[in-house]
Scaffold this motif. Structure first.
Motif, PDB file in Angstrom:
ATOM      1  N   VAL A  48       0.497  -0.988   0.304  1.00  0.00           N
ATOM      2  CA  VAL A  48      -0.147   0.232   0.228  1.00  0.00           C
ATOM      3  C   VAL A  48       0.724   1.437   0.117  1.00  0.00           C
ATOM      4  CG1 VAL A  48      -2.072   1.431   1.273  1.00  0.00           C
ATOM      5  CG2 VAL A  48      -1.722  -1.360   1.345  1.00  0.00           C
ATOM      6  N   PRO A  49       1.439   1.893  -1.200  1.00  0.00           N
ATOM      7  CA  PRO A  49       1.577   3.533  -1.101  1.00  0.00           C
ATOM      8  C   PRO A  49       1.291   4.352   0.018  1.00  0.00           C
ATOM      9  CG  PRO A  49       0.793   2.886  -3.688  1.00  0.00           C
ATOM     10  CD  PRO A  49      -0.102   1.543  -2.630  1.00  0.00           C
ATOM     11  N   VAL A  50       1.747   5.069  -0.060  1.00  0.00           N
ATOM     12  CA  VAL A  50       0.907   6.382   1.284  1.00  0.00           C
ATOM     13  C   VAL A  50       1.518   7.147   0.598  1.00  0.00           C
ATOM     14  CG1 VAL A  50       0.393   7.149   3.387  1.00  0.00           C
ATOM     15  CG2 VAL A  50       0.339   5.005   2.728  1.00  0.00           C
ATOM     16  N   ALA A  51       1.228   8.284   0.238  1.00  0.00           N
ATOM     17  CA  ALA A  51       1.669   8.972  -0.288  1.00  0.00           C
ATOM     18  C   ALA A  51       1.863  10.762   0.785  1.00  0.00           C
ATOM     19  CB  ALA A  51       1.235  10.022  -1.492  1.00  0.00           C
ATOM     20  N   VAL A  52       2.816  10.930   0.902  1.00  0.00           N
ATOM     21  CA  VAL A  52       3.182  12.071   1.703  1.00  0.00           C
ATOM     22  C   VAL A  52       3.585  13.162   1.131  1.00  0.00           C
ATOM     23  CG1 VAL A  52       4.246  12.370   4.445  1.00  0.00           C
ATOM     24  CG2 VAL A  52       3.805  10.499   3.638  1.00  0.00           C
ATOM     25  N   ALA A  53       2.887  14.074   1.287  1.00  0.00           N
ATOM     26  CA  ALA A  53       3.323  15.535   0.526  1.00  0.00           C
ATOM     27  C   ALA A  53       4.402  16.873   0.961  1.00  0.00           C
ATOM     28  CB  ALA A  53       1.296  16.947   0.597  1.00  0.00           C
ATOM     29  N   THR A  54       4.687  17.227   0.209  1.00  0.00           N
ATOM     30  CA  THR A  54       5.663  18.006   0.531  1.00  0.00           C
ATOM     31  C   THR A  54       5.120  19.060  -0.040  1.00  0.00           C
ATOM     32  OG1 THR A  54       6.683  17.684  -1.614  1.00  0.00           O
ATOM     33  CG2 THR A  54       8.129  16.625  -0.033  1.00  0.00           C
ATOM     34  N   GLU A  55       5.980  20.259   0.247  1.00  0.00           N
ATOM     35  CA  GLU A  55       5.816  21.844  -0.369  1.00  0.00           C
ATOM     36  C   GLU A  55       6.748  23.094  -1.317  1.00  0.00           C
ATOM     37  OE1 GLU A  55       2.602  22.962   0.810  1.00  0.00           O
ATOM     38  OE2 GLU A  55       2.191  21.610   2.523  1.00  0.00           O
ATOM     39  N   GLU A  56       5.552  23.659  -2.114  1.00  0.00           N
ATOM     40  CA  GLU A  56       6.269  23.320  -3.544  1.00  0.00           C
ATOM     41  C   GLU A  56       6.491  25.240  -2.636  1.00  0.00           C
ATOM     42  OE1 GLU A  56       3.707  24.872  -6.217  1.00  0.00           O
ATOM     43  OE2 GLU A  56       5.068  24.794  -7.962  1.00  0.00           O
ATOM     44  N   ARG A  57       6.842  25.606  -1.046  1.00  0.00           N
ATOM     45  CA  ARG A  57       7.029  26.552  -1.068  1.00  0.00           C
ATOM     46  C   ARG A  57       7.991  26.522  -0.701  1.00  0.00           C
ATOM     47  NH1 ARG A  57       6.037  26.449   4.361  1.00  0.00           N
ATOM     48  NH2 ARG A  57       3.771  25.442   4.912  1.00  0.00           N
ATOM     49  N   THR A  58       8.358  25.073   0.097  1.00  0.00           N
ATOM     50  CA  THR A  58       9.702  24.796   0.721  1.00  0.00           C
ATOM     51  C   THR A  58      10.611  24.389  -1.289  1.00  0.00           C
ATOM     52  OG1 THR A  58       9.150  22.998   1.593  1.00  0.00           O
ATOM     53  CG2 THR A  58       8.953  24.269   3.120  1.00  0.00           C
ATOM     54  N   GLY A  59      10.082  24.340  -1.868  1.00  0.00           N
ATOM     55  CA  GLY A  59      10.960  23.980  -2.898  1.00  0.00           C
ATOM     56  C   GLY A  59      10.448  22.481  -3.193  1.00  0.00           C
ATOM     57  N   PHE A  60       9.470  21.720  -2.306  1.00  0.00           N
ATOM     58  CA  PHE A  60       9.515  20.685  -2.204  1.00  0.00           C
ATOM     59  C   PHE A  60      10.312  19.669  -1.403  1.00  0.00           C
ATOM     60  CE2 PHE A  60       7.319  21.979  -5.890  1.00  0.00           C
ATOM     61  CZ  PHE A  60       6.196  21.395  -6.282  1.00  0.00           C
ATOM     62  N   ASP A  61      11.070  20.581  -0.736  1.00  0.00           N
ATOM     63  CA  ASP A  61      12.069  19.891   0.266  1.00  0.00           C
ATOM     64  C   ASP A  61      11.505  18.637   1.231  1.00  0.00           C
ATOM     65  OD1 ASP A  61      14.510  18.641   1.407  1.00  0.00           O
ATOM     66  OD2 ASP A  61      13.986  20.715   3.236  1.00  0.00           O
ATOM     67  N   LEU A  62      11.937  17.711   1.155  1.00  0.00           N
ATOM     68  CA  LEU A  62      11.402  16.082   2.289  1.00  0.00           C
ATOM     69  C   LEU A  62      10.890  16.931   3.664  1.00  0.00           C
ATOM     70  CD1 LEU A  62      11.612  13.219   1.572  1.00  0.00           C
ATOM     71  CD2 LEU A  62      13.531  13.439   3.666  1.00  0.00           C
TER      72      LEU A  62
END
Ligand code: PMP
Ligand code: GLU
Length: 400
Positions: A136-150
């Protein structure tokens, strides 16, 4: 009737876009493709020569399943040289591309129902491979405003008793993010604390333009003991067609993955393995040269994208992708080939619009976990980048 797992399988959209652009071109339509995630350079001559010599020497038979000792040693030397990591040849597995290394990994690690945390946006194959083995893959969001940092806090919150592993992909496909060492270290600590595996896909390591590439395995022995480092010859050496990827990790995991491979593909091509020995052991100057070229194109395309009305793009720090936010085009309309008025909604609409109205191929962000974006590969010439952007500009200007 096909197996149930095929009911949900999404075929690779990155490869599908590439195939579609090729088919249109064969039909005489002049399409500019930003789809393919592969270097437009030829494989360096020294590597081709090594393959020719291997053929002449008669290196045309089955090899050890996990790859010839010379190549596993070359991988160990590379990991020492570039990443400061100590591995022995029995902790390395050579596979038919890193995609195959990843599939061996999900097969060896995931029981049905086990969860794989995938920071999002993500490369299209991680969730699909997990699903293929019942994971079961679970997507965990990153944010564009952090440059998509972990985002270590979100990852921590997503861990459940079923979580088995976290996929880390830096430099990132599709966002171009280079994860900050601080975020990586926090996620490494989380993995140690909760007894999780870390799968570190470092395929774009050689294409790090800003920041510094850090392998998560270098954060100490307790982290290394639960990390699978994955890399490939595809990107750094322009060898996508040769199909040589590799993984390094704890002996038991590598042995399990090798056992899986022994029943599925056996060894990767013997000739390609000898070419890879030369790729990794020989002079590395063309790697930096290609990276320099990608770095220049990166600025060119991102500047061009940000000049388009309704489009914005954060500056990627690595890999060769621009992940452009196209949500500003939502609600605009155009006349499609059937003569009907179409309204732009999500990334699939924008992709169809760009292909038809601008004859430019991009990959919808939806397949990478974000419907607000489209992905453009800039592994193509300045001329095509310029021409593609001009076509996009003209098509967008004609939107109602
Ligand atoms: N990981 C990532 C993030 C990729 O973009 C790709 C596609 N090239 C791969 C793995 C697999 O590469 P290959 O199978 O060509 O080694
Ligand atoms: N990884 C590249 C991409 O994302 C090549 C295609 C693929 O293997 O998915 O476009």
């Amino acid at each position: 009737m096909l197996a149930d797992r095929l009911k949900t399988l999404a075929p690779s959209s990155t490869l599908a876009v590439q195939a579609k652009a090729k088919a249109l071109r064969a039909a005489g339509v002049d399409v500019i493709s930003f789809g393919a995630g592969e270097p437009d350079f030829d494989t360096p001559e020294r590597i081709k020569q090594a393959a020719i010599e291997a053929l002449r020497r008669g290196q045309t038979k089955y090899t050890e399943v996990g790859g010839i000792l010379e190549l596993r040693r070359a991988v160990c030397a590379k990991l020492k040289r570039d990443n400061g990591l100590d591995y022995g040849p029995d902790e390395v597995l050579i596979s038919c591309g890193a995609k195959h290394t990843l599939f061996n990994m999900v097969t060896a690690l995931l029981n049905p129902g086990d969860e794989l945390l995938v920071p999002s946006p993500f490369w299209v194959s991680y969730p699909e491979q997990a699903r293929l083995v019942g994971g079961v893959p679970v997507a965990v969001a990153t944010e564009e405003r952090t440059g998509f940092d972990l985002d270590p806090d979100r990852l921590r919150a997503a861990v459940t008793p079923r979580t088995r592993a976290i996929v880390l992909n830096s430099p990132n496909n599709p966002t171009g993010a280079v994860f900050s060492p601080d975020a990586l270290e926090r996620v490494a600590r989380l993995a140690v604390e909760r007894g999780l595996w870390l799968v570190s896909d470092e395929c774009y390591e050689a294409l790090t333009f800003e920041g510094r590439h850090v392998s998560v395995a270098s954060f100490g022995p307790e982290v290394k003991a639960r990390t699978l480092v994955i890399n490939t010859c595809s990107k750094a050496y322009a060898m996508t067609g040769w199909r040589i990827g590799y993984g390094a990790g704890p002996r038991e995991l590598v042995r399990a993955m090798t056992d899986v491979q022994s029943q599925v593909t056996s060894n990767p091509s013997s000739i390609a393995q000898w070419a890879a020995v030369e790729a990794l052991n020989g002079p590395q100057d063309e790697v930096a040269k290609m990276a320099g070229e990608f770095d220049r194109r990166r600025r060119l395309i991102v500047q061009g994208l940000n000049a388009l009305p309704g489009v914005s793009c954060v500056m990627p720090k690595g890999a060769f992708y621009a992940f452009a936010n196209v949500s500003g085009l939502r609600g605009r309309t155009w006349q499609n080939a059937e003569g009907t008025t179409a309204t732009l909604g999500g990334s699939v609409d924008v992709t169809a619009f760009l292909l038809e109205a601008a004859r430019v191929a991009v990959v919808p962000g939806l397949d990478f976990g974000s419907d607000a974006h489209v992905r453009l590969s800039y592994a193509t010439s300045d001329r095509l980048i310029g021409e593609g952007l001009a076509r996009m500009g003209a098509a967008i200007a004609a939107l109602a």
